[in-house]
Scaffold this motif. Structure first.
Motif, PDB file in Angstrom:
ATOM      1  N   ASP A  54       0.443  -1.009  -0.202  1.00  0.00           N
ATOM      2  CA  ASP A  54      -0.496   0.097   0.262  1.00  0.00           C
ATOM      3  C   ASP A  54       0.669   1.422   0.126  1.00  0.00           C
ATOM      4  O   ASP A  54       0.959   2.207  -0.703  1.00  0.00           O
ATOM      5  N   LYS A  55       1.920   0.915   0.642  1.00  0.00           N
ATOM      6  CA  LYS A  55       3.095   2.212   0.796  1.00  0.00           C
ATOM      7  C   LYS A  55       3.364   2.873  -0.622  1.00  0.00           C
ATOM      8  O   LYS A  55       3.877   4.479  -0.449  1.00  0.00           O
ATOM      9  N   TYR A  56       4.038   1.336  -1.155  1.00  0.00           N
ATOM     10  CA  TYR A  56       4.701   1.525  -2.029  1.00  0.00           C
ATOM     11  C   TYR A  56       3.999   2.316  -3.525  1.00  0.00           C
ATOM     12  O   TYR A  56       4.198   2.785  -4.373  1.00  0.00           O
ATOM     13  N   LYS A  57       2.475   1.527  -3.526  1.00  0.00           N
ATOM     14  CA  LYS A  57       1.504   1.804  -4.628  1.00  0.00           C
ATOM     15  C   LYS A  57       0.853   3.571  -4.100  1.00  0.00           C
ATOM     16  O   LYS A  57       1.007   4.396  -4.793  1.00  0.00           O
ATOM     17  N   ALA A  58       0.963   4.397  -3.017  1.00  0.00           N
ATOM     18  CA  ALA A  58       0.882   5.524  -2.722  1.00  0.00           C
ATOM     19  C   ALA A  58       2.592   6.736  -2.986  1.00  0.00           C
ATOM     20  O   ALA A  58       2.034   7.362  -3.713  1.00  0.00           O
ATOM     21  N   LEU A  59       3.602   5.847  -2.757  1.00  0.00           N
ATOM     22  CA  LEU A  59       4.531   6.390  -4.050  1.00  0.00           C
ATOM     23  C   LEU A  59       4.247   6.637  -4.833  1.00  0.00           C
ATOM     24  O   LEU A  59       4.900   7.443  -5.449  1.00  0.00           O
ATOM     25  N   GLU A  60       4.412   5.397  -5.686  1.00  0.00           N
ATOM     26  CA  GLU A  60       4.069   5.779  -7.452  1.00  0.00           C
ATOM     27  C   GLU A  60       3.098   6.885  -7.524  1.00  0.00           C
ATOM     28  O   GLU A  60       2.654   7.395  -8.583  1.00  0.00           O
ATOM     29  N   LEU A  61       1.770   6.607  -6.392  1.00  0.00           N
ATOM     30  CA  LEU A  61       1.068   7.787  -7.106  1.00  0.00           C
ATOM     31  C   LEU A  61       1.195   8.961  -7.086  1.00  0.00           C
ATOM     32  O   LEU A  61       1.347  10.047  -7.552  1.00  0.00           O
ATOM     33  N   ARG A  62       1.929   9.510  -6.419  1.00  0.00           N
ATOM     34  CA  ARG A  62       2.638  10.553  -6.210  1.00  0.00           C
ATOM     35  C   ARG A  62       3.637  11.344  -6.600  1.00  0.00           C
ATOM     36  O   ARG A  62       3.518  11.962  -6.920  1.00  0.00           O
ATOM     37  N   MET A  63       5.180   9.694  -6.905  1.00  0.00           N
ATOM     38  CA  MET A  63       5.827  10.442  -8.195  1.00  0.00           C
ATOM     39  C   MET A  63       5.116  10.618  -9.067  1.00  0.00           C
ATOM     40  O   MET A  63       5.654  11.410  -9.874  1.00  0.00           O
TER      41      MET A  63
END
Length: 222
Positions: A54-63
């Motif tokens: 979930d954290k990785y997906k959130a970082l991907e979306l932010r990037m």
């Protein structure tokens, strides 16, 4: 009788003893947690992996959002550069209003653009860019402390556009000399598309456009 453990104390103990699960590795597979994704019980290890995903997906979306914003800002900066180049190529001060208008139309793909200024030098009293300005329009210009961006509310300034009938969204930018509270003009952009200019849009570049236009046209004032 067994006294229930306080959750806060348990959390504090685990925080203070980070090696607990290393010393009791067998518990990682035995402790079961409810997964908010599947609804089934999963091990602590599986739940940790879900949290990390979930954290990785959130970082991907932010990037992805940052990259999109960077691309949009680069495109606007390139358009701004093309427009200022048009201003620098203007043959004389008298042709500057036309350069401002045509440059914005072509560089930013704006359907309609016009401007009006007042208190000009006598040489420009008969020009298109000084005609049809009422006292109410001047008062309105002085009241604008920032660019207006949004729905056309039958503004007088919008009626200065060549074909104002179908304009649904507009940008109105006050023109001022640095440090002067009173405006000496208005820059107007309009579109028949209600989503082209909205109140949710950032106005940073509009402020820059206003400042650049003000500097370019200040030479025409008395």
């Amino acid at each position: 009788m067994t006294v229930p453990l306080d959750h806060t104390l348990v959390a504090q103990y685990l925080t203070e003893h980070p090696n607990f699960f290393e010393e009791h590795a067998e518990l990682l597979g035995e402790i079961k947690l409810a997964s908010p994704l599947t609804g089934r019980a999963v091990s602590l290890q599986e739940r940790q992996m879900e949290v990390m995903r979930d954290k990785y997906k959130a970082l991907e979306l932010r990037m992805s959002n940052l990259m999109r914003l960077a691309s949009e800002n680069e495109a606007i900066a390139n358009k701004f550069h093309r427009w200022t180049k048009v201003l620098l190529e203007a043959e004389d001060v008298g042709s500057m209003p036309h350069a401002v208008v045509s440059g914005l139309k072509n560089s930013f793909d704006v359907p309609q653009v016009t401007l009006r200024i007042w208190d000009t030098a006598p040489d420009y009293l008969g020009e298109w860019f000084v005609n049809g300005v009422s006292e109410d329009a001047r008062i309105f210009a002085n009241s604008l402390m920032a660019p207006y961006c949004g729905t056309n509310k039958d503004f007088e300034a919008v009626r200065w556009l060549q074909d104002a009938t179908g304009i649904t969204s507009t940008v109105i930018i006050p023109l001022r000399k640095p440090g002067n509270k009173n405006a000496f003009g208005l820059l107007i952009m309009g579109s028949a598309d209600p989503a082209r200019f909205t109140s949710l849009m950032a106005t940073d570049f509009l402020v820059h456009i206003g400042e650049t236009t003000s500097t370019a046209l200040a030479w025409l004032l008395a």
